[in-house]
Write an enzyme that holds these catalytic residues in place. Structure first.
Site, short mmCIF file in Angstrom:
data_model
loop_
_atom_site.label_atom_id
_atom_site.label_comp_id
_atom_site.label_asym_id
_atom_site.label_seq_id
_atom_site.Cartn_x
_atom_site.Cartn_y
_atom_site.Cartn_z
N ILE A 95 2.89 -12.41 15.34
CA ILE A 95 4.15 -12.89 14.78
C ILE A 95 4.15 -12.66 13.27
CG2 ILE A 95 3.34 -15.28 14.41
CD1 ILE A 95 6.14 -16.20 15.47
N CYS A 96 5.34 -12.50 12.70
CA CYS A 96 5.50 -12.38 11.24
C CYS A 96 6.75 -13.15 10.86
CB CYS A 96 5.54 -10.92 10.81
SG CYS A 96 6.97 -10.00 11.43
N ARG A 97 7.47 -12.70 9.86
CA ARG A 97 8.69 -13.39 9.43
C ARG A 97 9.85 -13.10 10.38
NH1 ARG A 97 13.16 -12.01 6.33
NH2 ARG A 97 14.15 -13.76 5.27
#
Length: 106
Positions: free
Chosen positions: A62-64
């Site tokens: 996951i990231c932004r």
């Protein structure tokens, strides 16, 4: 092609014990992150391949918003690790009204 899931599916797989890494930078992680995820900034993913490989089942990334996690998942896949990107990232998690944590410690 790297697989993607949405945050609703992430809730389910996390309840089943899935391993999730967050590839944002430490300051972004401190602002808001999914509870229980491990911070592995994108630039350090290549240095952590061996450590990340030691897990049964897919590794969720996951990231932004989903762009960096997709890049990281593609890199991990190319290095023999089953990796799945979370579409929409932490922004989608927060917008969905799911619980999140702040601060540097997960």
């Amino acid at each position: 092609m790297t697989t993607e899931i949405d945050v609703d599916r992430l809730v389910v797989v996390m309840a089943e014990g899935a391993r999730v890494i967050d590839v944002r930078e430490p300051d972004e992680y401190a602002e808001a992150h999914v509870p229980g995820v491990e911070l592995v900034p994108l630039g350090t993913v290549p240095d952590n391949v061996d450590r990340l490989a030691g897990h049964d089942g897919p590794l969720y990334v996951i990231c932004r918003s989903g762009a960096r996690s997709l890049r990281a998942a593609e890199y991990l896949e190319a290095n023999g690790i089953e990796a799945i990107s979370v579409a929409g990232g932490t922004m989608a998690w927060v917008e969905r009204g799911l619980d999140y944590e702040t601060g540097a410690d997960s």
